[in-house]
Write a protein that holds these residues in place. Sequence first.
Motif, PDB file in Angstrom:
ATOM      1  N   VAL A  87      40.445  41.668  30.098  1.00  0.00           N
ATOM      2  CA  VAL A  87      41.330  41.601  31.594  1.00  0.00           C
ATOM      3  C   VAL A  87      41.897  42.500  31.396  1.00  0.00           C
ATOM      4  N   THR A  88      42.092  43.331  30.997  1.00  0.00           N
ATOM      5  CA  THR A  88      43.480  44.820  31.094  1.00  0.00           C
ATOM      6  C   THR A  88      41.803  45.948  31.610  1.00  0.00           C
ATOM      7  N   ALA A  89      40.638  45.812  31.214  1.00  0.00           N
ATOM      8  CA  ALA A  89      39.540  46.683  31.837  1.00  0.00           C
ATOM      9  C   ALA A  89      38.933  46.336  33.248  1.00  0.00           C
ATOM     10  N   ILE A  90      39.252  44.513  32.963  1.00  0.00           N
ATOM     11  CA  ILE A  90      38.727  44.294  34.410  1.00  0.00           C
ATOM     12  C   ILE A  90      39.761  45.439  35.764  1.00  0.00           C
ATOM     13  N   ASN A  91      41.203  44.413  35.538  1.00  0.00           N
ATOM     14  CA  ASN A  91      42.332  45.373  36.490  1.00  0.00           C
ATOM     15  C   ASN A  91      42.113  46.541  36.118  1.00  0.00           C
ATOM     16  N   ASP A  92      41.862  47.717  35.745  1.00  0.00           N
ATOM     17  CA  ASP A  92      41.772  49.003  35.238  1.00  0.00           C
ATOM     18  C   ASP A  92      40.910  49.575  36.337  1.00  0.00           C
ATOM     19  N   PHE A  93      39.768  48.533  36.057  1.00  0.00           N
ATOM     20  CA  PHE A  93      38.859  49.554  37.605  1.00  0.00           C
ATOM     21  C   PHE A  93      38.844  48.852  38.546  1.00  0.00           C
ATOM     22  N   HIS A  94      39.679  47.529  38.622  1.00  0.00           N
ATOM     23  CA  HIS A  94      39.761  46.725  40.715  1.00  0.00           C
ATOM     24  C   HIS A  94      40.895  47.955  41.129  1.00  0.00           C
ATOM     25  N   ASN A  95      42.086  48.394  40.248  1.00  0.00           N
ATOM     26  CA  ASN A  95      42.390  49.251  40.560  1.00  0.00           C
ATOM     27  C   ASN A  95      42.156  50.595  40.421  1.00  0.00           C
ATOM     28  N   GLN A  96      40.887  50.832  40.660  1.00  0.00           N
ATOM     29  CA  GLN A  96      40.655  52.006  41.662  1.00  0.00           C
ATOM     30  C   GLN A  96      39.484  51.902  42.988  1.00  0.00           C
ATOM     31  N   LYS A  97      39.948  50.537  43.251  1.00  0.00           N
ATOM     32  CA  LYS A  97      39.318  50.055  44.492  1.00  0.00           C
ATOM     33  C   LYS A  97      39.292  51.544  45.203  1.00  0.00           C
ATOM     34  N   SER A  98      39.833  52.234  45.543  1.00  0.00           N
ATOM     35  CA  SER A  98      40.312  53.512  46.565  1.00  0.00           C
ATOM     36  C   SER A  98      39.360  55.081  46.223  1.00  0.00           C
ATOM     37  N   LYS A  99      38.752  54.954  45.026  1.00  0.00           N
ATOM     38  CA  LYS A  99      37.986  55.964  44.232  1.00  0.00           C
ATOM     39  C   LYS A  99      36.659  56.304  44.646  1.00  0.00           C
ATOM     40  N   THR A 100      36.568  57.472  45.413  1.00  0.00           N
ATOM     41  CA  THR A 100      35.285  57.536  45.944  1.00  0.00           C
ATOM     42  C   THR A 100      34.158  58.090  45.492  1.00  0.00           C
ATOM     43  N   MET A 154      26.376  40.412  47.789  1.00  0.00           N
ATOM     44  CA  MET A 154      26.989  40.480  46.197  1.00  0.00           C
ATOM     45  C   MET A 154      28.205  40.521  46.517  1.00  0.00           C
ATOM     46  N   LYS A 155      29.249  39.619  45.957  1.00  0.00           N
ATOM     47  CA  LYS A 155      31.109  39.797  45.908  1.00  0.00           C
ATOM     48  C   LYS A 155      31.001  41.405  45.009  1.00  0.00           C
ATOM     49  N   SER A 156      32.269  42.310  44.864  1.00  0.00           N
ATOM     50  CA  SER A 156      32.878  43.436  44.143  1.00  0.00           C
ATOM     51  C   SER A 156      34.209  42.771  43.595  1.00  0.00           C
ATOM     52  N   LEU A 157      33.971  43.470  42.457  1.00  0.00           N
ATOM     53  CA  LEU A 157      35.021  43.721  41.955  1.00  0.00           C
ATOM     54  C   LEU A 157      36.585  43.999  42.791  1.00  0.00           C
ATOM     55  N   PHE A 158      36.362  45.011  43.398  1.00  0.00           N
ATOM     56  CA  PHE A 158      37.085  45.920  44.821  1.00  0.00           C
ATOM     57  C   PHE A 158      37.676  44.987  45.028  1.00  0.00           C
ATOM     58  N   GLU A 159      37.475  44.024  45.159  1.00  0.00           N
ATOM     59  CA  GLU A 159      37.553  42.696  46.439  1.00  0.00           C
ATOM     60  C   GLU A 159      38.532  42.644  45.661  1.00  0.00           C
ATOM     61  N   ASN A 160      39.870  41.658  46.279  1.00  0.00           N
ATOM     62  CA  ASN A 160      40.972  41.729  45.833  1.00  0.00           C
ATOM     63  C   ASN A 160      40.576  39.668  45.397  1.00  0.00           C
ATOM     64  N   GLU A 161      40.100  39.353  45.800  1.00  0.00           N
ATOM     65  CA  GLU A 161      39.715  37.737  46.087  1.00  0.00           C
ATOM     66  C   GLU A 161      38.575  36.979  45.032  1.00  0.00           C
ATOM     67  N   SER A 162      37.626  38.537  44.782  1.00  0.00           N
ATOM     68  CA  SER A 162      36.447  38.756  43.675  1.00  0.00           C
ATOM     69  C   SER A 162      37.084  38.569  42.439  1.00  0.00           C
ATOM     70  N   HIS A 163      38.230  39.754  42.372  1.00  0.00           N
ATOM     71  CA  HIS A 163      39.046  40.025  41.416  1.00  0.00           C
ATOM     72  C   HIS A 163      40.039  38.795  40.559  1.00  0.00           C
ATOM     73  N   SER A 164      40.483  37.913  41.250  1.00  0.00           N
ATOM     74  CA  SER A 164      41.055  37.283  41.015  1.00  0.00           C
ATOM     75  C   SER A 164      40.002  35.844  40.656  1.00  0.00           C
ATOM     76  N   GLU A 165      39.318  35.852  41.317  1.00  0.00           N
ATOM     77  CA  GLU A 165      37.983  34.015  41.007  1.00  0.00           C
ATOM     78  C   GLU A 165      37.536  34.789  39.686  1.00  0.00           C
ATOM     79  N   VAL A 166      36.909  36.454  39.413  1.00  0.00           N
ATOM     80  CA  VAL A 166      37.225  36.263  37.911  1.00  0.00           C
ATOM     81  C   VAL A 166      37.859  36.395  36.672  1.00  0.00           C
ATOM     82  N   LEU A 167      39.219  36.458  37.172  1.00  0.00           N
ATOM     83  CA  LEU A 167      40.614  36.397  35.916  1.00  0.00           C
ATOM     84  C   LEU A 167      40.851  34.754  36.124  1.00  0.00           C
TER      85      LEU A 167
END
Length: 149
Positions: free
Chosen positions: A103-116, A1-14
Amino acid sequence: MKSLFENESHSEVLGRINKLNESSKGLWGKMEVGQMLFHCQFPLNLALGRYEMKKPNPIMKLLFKSFKKGMYDDKLWKQNLPTAKPFIVVDKKDFKIEKEILVTAINDFHNQKSKTHWDPHPAFGEFTPEQWGKMQYKHLDHHLRQFGV
């Protein structure tokens, strides 16, 4: 499954969200497009700590755990799956406003991609960061397919 943390998948969803308009119709289900955009904000806001969901009773929690893997595996969700009660949207929603907020929530979530470390999901328990990203993508993909994009 793709991940919303992946740049390509993030752009695709938007990009898919940008194909929607106020007159987009669902191929299944009861939600109008504005309601769907509002509904899709709940899981993102839950993950981001902006929405608190009541914890289920122990029996329901056990039931939810049996479905946990299905939240992020590679199998697409079936059409017309029941929606958890707290995420049901019945009021009419403004398409433009809900699109902007989502869109703001998606971007905010994507920007947390380094969160462990992520707080546990109230119903499903612990998820790895990878599972959180896949789960968010899978939910958005399900509803974008519902509206034909």
